[in-house]
Scaffold this active site. Structure first.
Site, PDB file in Angstrom:
ATOM      1  N   ARG A 147       0.882  -1.116   0.073  1.00  0.00           N
ATOM      2  CA  ARG A 147      -0.075  -0.006   0.035  1.00  0.00           C
ATOM      3  C   ARG A 147       0.836   1.334  -0.082  1.00  0.00           C
ATOM      4  O   ARG A 147       1.781   1.252   0.763  1.00  0.00           O
ATOM      5  CB  ARG A 147      -0.802   0.048   1.390  1.00  0.00           C
ATOM      6  CG  ARG A 147      -1.848   1.318   1.310  1.00  0.00           C
ATOM      7  CD  ARG A 147      -2.835   1.130   2.621  1.00  0.00           C
ATOM      8  NE  ARG A 147      -2.393   2.035   3.577  1.00  0.00           N
ATOM      9  CZ  ARG A 147      -2.845   2.517   4.464  1.00  0.00           C
ATOM     10  NH1 ARG A 147      -4.118   2.326   4.619  1.00  0.00           N
ATOM     11  NH2 ARG A 147      -2.244   3.368   5.360  1.00  0.00           N
ATOM     12  N   TYR A 159      -3.115  11.448   6.440  1.00  0.00           N
ATOM     13  CA  TYR A 159      -3.532   9.883   6.842  1.00  0.00           C
ATOM     14  C   TYR A 159      -2.623   9.063   6.031  1.00  0.00           C
ATOM     15  O   TYR A 159      -2.143   9.218   4.899  1.00  0.00           O
ATOM     16  CB  TYR A 159      -5.039   9.708   6.291  1.00  0.00           C
ATOM     17  CG  TYR A 159      -5.134   8.261   6.150  1.00  0.00           C
ATOM     18  CD1 TYR A 159      -5.248   7.574   7.583  1.00  0.00           C
ATOM     19  CD2 TYR A 159      -4.797   7.303   5.164  1.00  0.00           C
ATOM     20  CE1 TYR A 159      -5.511   6.069   7.818  1.00  0.00           C
ATOM     21  CE2 TYR A 159      -4.865   5.947   5.421  1.00  0.00           C
ATOM     22  CZ  TYR A 159      -5.216   5.475   6.662  1.00  0.00           C
ATOM     23  OH  TYR A 159      -5.349   3.989   6.601  1.00  0.00           O
ATOM     24  N   ASP A 223      -5.150   3.951  -0.300  1.00  0.00           N
ATOM     25  CA  ASP A 223      -6.430   4.177   0.439  1.00  0.00           C
ATOM     26  C   ASP A 223      -6.721   5.607   0.565  1.00  0.00           C
ATOM     27  O   ASP A 223      -6.061   6.326   0.800  1.00  0.00           O
ATOM     28  CB  ASP A 223      -5.912   3.878   2.020  1.00  0.00           C
ATOM     29  CG  ASP A 223      -7.423   3.805   2.709  1.00  0.00           C
ATOM     30  OD1 ASP A 223      -8.601   4.236   2.599  1.00  0.00           O
ATOM     31  OD2 ASP A 223      -7.208   3.152   4.013  1.00  0.00           O
ATOM     32  N   HIS A 225      -9.463   6.782   2.043  1.00  0.00           N
ATOM     33  CA  HIS A 225      -9.934   6.928   3.463  1.00  0.00           C
ATOM     34  C   HIS A 225     -11.083   8.170   3.403  1.00  0.00           C
ATOM     35  O   HIS A 225     -11.232   8.846   4.182  1.00  0.00           O
ATOM     36  CB  HIS A 225      -8.795   7.687   4.148  1.00  0.00           C
ATOM     37  CG  HIS A 225      -8.796   6.956   5.665  1.00  0.00           C
ATOM     38  ND1 HIS A 225      -9.432   7.544   6.750  1.00  0.00           N
ATOM     39  CD2 HIS A 225      -8.342   5.935   5.861  1.00  0.00           C
ATOM     40  CE1 HIS A 225      -9.197   6.758   7.723  1.00  0.00           C
ATOM     41  NE2 HIS A 225      -8.758   5.625   7.390  1.00  0.00           N
ATOM     42  N   GLU A 249      -8.959   2.026  -2.355  1.00  0.00           N
ATOM     43  CA  GLU A 249      -9.895   1.783  -1.176  1.00  0.00           C
ATOM     44  C   GLU A 249     -10.510   2.946  -0.601  1.00  0.00           C
ATOM     45  O   GLU A 249     -10.174   4.074  -0.645  1.00  0.00           O
ATOM     46  CB  GLU A 249      -8.846   1.452   0.154  1.00  0.00           C
ATOM     47  CG  GLU A 249      -9.509   1.143   1.288  1.00  0.00           C
ATOM     48  CD  GLU A 249      -8.666   0.652   2.231  1.00  0.00           C
ATOM     49  OE1 GLU A 249      -7.623   0.150   1.892  1.00  0.00           O
ATOM     50  OE2 GLU A 249      -8.967   0.541   3.513  1.00  0.00           O
ATOM     51  N   GLU A 275     -14.187  -1.325   5.435  1.00  0.00           N
ATOM     52  CA  GLU A 275     -13.836  -1.416   6.915  1.00  0.00           C
ATOM     53  C   GLU A 275     -14.628  -0.959   8.085  1.00  0.00           C
ATOM     54  O   GLU A 275     -14.544  -1.279   9.132  1.00  0.00           O
ATOM     55  CB  GLU A 275     -12.212  -0.840   7.001  1.00  0.00           C
ATOM     56  CG  GLU A 275     -12.092   0.502   6.767  1.00  0.00           C
ATOM     57  CD  GLU A 275     -10.858   1.145   6.882  1.00  0.00           C
ATOM     58  OE1 GLU A 275      -9.802   0.486   6.086  1.00  0.00           O
ATOM     59  OE2 GLU A 275     -10.414   2.138   7.489  1.00  0.00           O
ATOM     60  N   ARG A 296     -13.619  -5.144   2.768  1.00  0.00           N
ATOM     61  CA  ARG A 296     -12.714  -4.968   3.683  1.00  0.00           C
ATOM     62  C   ARG A 296     -13.045  -4.960   5.005  1.00  0.00           C
ATOM     63  O   ARG A 296     -12.199  -4.923   5.935  1.00  0.00           O
ATOM     64  CB  ARG A 296     -12.583  -3.374   3.698  1.00  0.00           C
ATOM     65  CG  ARG A 296     -11.992  -2.895   2.528  1.00  0.00           C
ATOM     66  CD  ARG A 296     -10.405  -3.102   2.332  1.00  0.00           C
ATOM     67  NE  ARG A 296      -9.657  -2.282   3.333  1.00  0.00           N
ATOM     68  CZ  ARG A 296      -8.648  -2.559   4.004  1.00  0.00           C
ATOM     69  NH1 ARG A 296      -8.163  -3.862   3.951  1.00  0.00           N
ATOM     70  NH2 ARG A 296      -8.004  -2.173   4.851  1.00  0.00           N
ATOM     71  N   GLU A 352      -4.551  -7.354   4.756  1.00  0.00           N
ATOM     72  CA  GLU A 352      -3.767  -6.177   5.245  1.00  0.00           C
ATOM     73  C   GLU A 352      -2.875  -6.586   6.372  1.00  0.00           C
ATOM     74  O   GLU A 352      -3.471  -7.439   7.462  1.00  0.00           O
ATOM     75  CB  GLU A 352      -4.806  -5.090   5.775  1.00  0.00           C
ATOM     76  CG  GLU A 352      -3.853  -4.033   6.010  1.00  0.00           C
ATOM     77  CD  GLU A 352      -4.944  -2.692   6.301  1.00  0.00           C
ATOM     78  OE1 GLU A 352      -6.189  -2.934   6.700  1.00  0.00           O
ATOM     79  OE2 GLU A 352      -4.423  -1.686   6.176  1.00  0.00           O
ATOM     80  N   TRP A 415     -12.402  12.281   7.768  1.00  0.00           N
ATOM     81  CA  TRP A 415     -11.134  11.805   8.000  1.00  0.00           C
ATOM     82  C   TRP A 415     -10.620  10.462   7.351  1.00  0.00           C
ATOM     83  O   TRP A 415     -11.367   9.529   7.316  1.00  0.00           O
ATOM     84  CB  TRP A 415     -10.572  11.671   9.608  1.00  0.00           C
ATOM     85  CG  TRP A 415      -9.427  11.341   9.780  1.00  0.00           C
ATOM     86  CD1 TRP A 415      -8.269  12.014   9.725  1.00  0.00           C
ATOM     87  CD2 TRP A 415      -8.910   9.860  10.315  1.00  0.00           C
ATOM     88  NE1 TRP A 415      -6.984  11.094   9.769  1.00  0.00           N
ATOM     89  CE2 TRP A 415      -7.393   9.915  10.316  1.00  0.00           C
ATOM     90  CE3 TRP A 415      -9.641   9.013  10.564  1.00  0.00           C
ATOM     91  CZ2 TRP A 415      -6.682   8.877  10.442  1.00  0.00           C
ATOM     92  CZ3 TRP A 415      -8.912   7.613  10.776  1.00  0.00           C
ATOM     93  CH2 TRP A 415      -7.488   7.804  10.895  1.00  0.00           C
TER      94      TRP A 415
END
Ligand code: EZ4
Ligand code: CO
Length: 415
Positions: A147, A159, A223, A225, A249, A275, A296, A352, A415
């Protein structure tokens, strides 16, 4: 075989973990992970104050019935606190059942379908030289998929960038990040800053540079995010197509699953999401319309092994694969559960993996191991994870929060 006790264990060997330990009247012990990063004590209370007493005297073998009892019986459905709590009970009961059988858990889930679970590691850097060093370090450690997250010119702290230069950034005057993860031990969350246009301009240049340096073969992941609108996400996916990502992602916030339709119309970059999902229902539209490629959800936040296996079976109908969340806030118990499931299911994609701290491994003594980019679950009975109370006593809970994010004009952003 009746449940004799259900203990909620909160400890902080470098970061906070909530663990459920179920013991049966004939002395079998099972563990479940209930860690919810930044909101740990809410889950501890749910388990301690509302679930533990209900478990005493129940047949420890009745995993499905216990799952339904806790899910339907709560009346208030879904949500991260409820589902992490149910996950911990479910995982602990699977651990017990496998120990009673004298088998590693994956044997009860159908046995091995592969030699190990392919992992991806987290490379990051504030700039390209730091990022390249980080990628090389991961390749040296044996990772076969990486990643990639980087700093963005003009932004202080972004992030996913675990850098000494990045640590402690923000204006809350708190300690450095720990375990290369974003949550920090502090009384209030750190504030990070964000500029979507700068990100959309910068990201493709990073992937171009990485491909030029490391060649076309290496699977690369990224990602976003939850920070983009559907049309911004579509633009990013399109601009990254030349660099052949393994996945992109969390391009849009998770609440609106239909947003992924717009993204999908515009790009062939594979998408991963989930996730922060809690149940199979969160995936319904995404699966049936084939809007994503990877799931995820971890065992820890999706209601346990019972529930996640069901999600994966549903995903398989649509050729969608697993891509289980595995940052350090998933405890070794949660990671072990993911590996037993991952090695058994037909539609495993990737796992991951961020190594836990030495103190964490000392506390949980995981028997899974990392070998040439693969994680392999232990061969002993159950999950193959322990809980050492003495080590835990030396690492009491410390409040920690995930950061919050503001745009340059000061408004709150995802975030
Ligand atoms: O921000 O685990 O893909 N990984 C991630 C993680 C999450 C944290 C939140 O607790 O998005 O870094
Ligand atoms: Co993520």
């Amino acid at each position: 075989m009746k449940i004799a006790s259900a203990e909620v264990l909160v400890s902080s060997p470098g970061r906070n973990f909530v663990t459920l330990r179920i013991t049966t009247d004939d002395g079998f012990v099972g563990l479940g992970d209930a860690t919810l990063n930044g909101r740990e004590l809410a889950v501890a209370s749910y388990l301690r104050d509302h679930i533990a007493a209900l478990l005493i005297g129940r047949d420890a073998h009745q995993i499905e019935d216990t799952w339904q009892y806790l899910y339907r019986g709560a009346y208030w459905r879904r949500g991260p606190v409820t589902m992490a709590s149910i996950a911990a009970v479910d995982t602990a009961l699977w651990d017990i059942k496998a120990k009673v059988a004298g088998l590693p858990l994956y044997q009860l889930l159908g046995g091995k379908s592969r030699v190990g679970c392919l992992t991806y590691g987290h490379a990051s850097g504030v700039d390209l030289p730091e990022l390249f060093d980080s990628i090389r370090e991961h390749l040296d450690q044996g990772y076969r998929a990486i990643r990639v997250q980087t700093g963005i010119p003009g932004l202080d702290s972004v992030y996913g960038v675990a850098s000494s230069k990045n640590a402690g950034a923000g204006d809350s005057g708190v300690s450095a990040r720990y375990d290369h993860e974003p949550a920090r031990r502090s009384a209030v969350p750190v504030e990070e800053s964000w500029d979507t246009r700068a990100y959309l301009r910068h990201a493709p240049t990073v992937f171009e540079a990485v491909r030029n340096e490391f060649g076309p073969e290496l699977p690369l992941l990224h990602d976003s995010h939850h920070r983009l609108t559907p049309i911004q996400a579509a633009k990013l996916g399109k601009s990254l197509e030349p660099y052949d990502l393994f996945w992109l992602e969390d391009v849009t916030p998770a609440e609106n699953q239909a947003a992924l339709r717009r993204v999908r119309e515009h790009t062939t970059t594979p998408l991963a999401i989930g996730e922060v999902f809690n149940t199979i229902w969160d995936y319904r539209e995404l699966f049936e319309e084939q809007l994503i490629d990877y799931v995820r959800s971890p065992v820890t936040h999706a209601g346990g092994i019972t529930a996640l296996r069901r999600i994966f079976d549903y995903a398989a109908v649509y050729q969608i694969k697993s891509g289980v969340h595995g940052p350090t806030d998933i405890s070794p118990v949660g990671l072990a559960a993911a590996l037993h499931l991952g090695i058994a299911i037909p539609n495993f994609g990737i796992q991951e993996y961020m190594k836990h701290s030495a103190a964490t491994d000392e506390l949980f003594r995981p028997t899974y191991f990392f070998d040439g980019g693969y994680l392999v679950p232990g061969d002993g009975p159950g999950l193959g994870v322990d809980y050492d109370d003495l080590v835990a006593d030396a690492h009491p809970y410390e409040g920690a929060y995930l950061p919050v994010n503001r745009l340059l004009d000061g408004s709150m952003h995802d975030w």
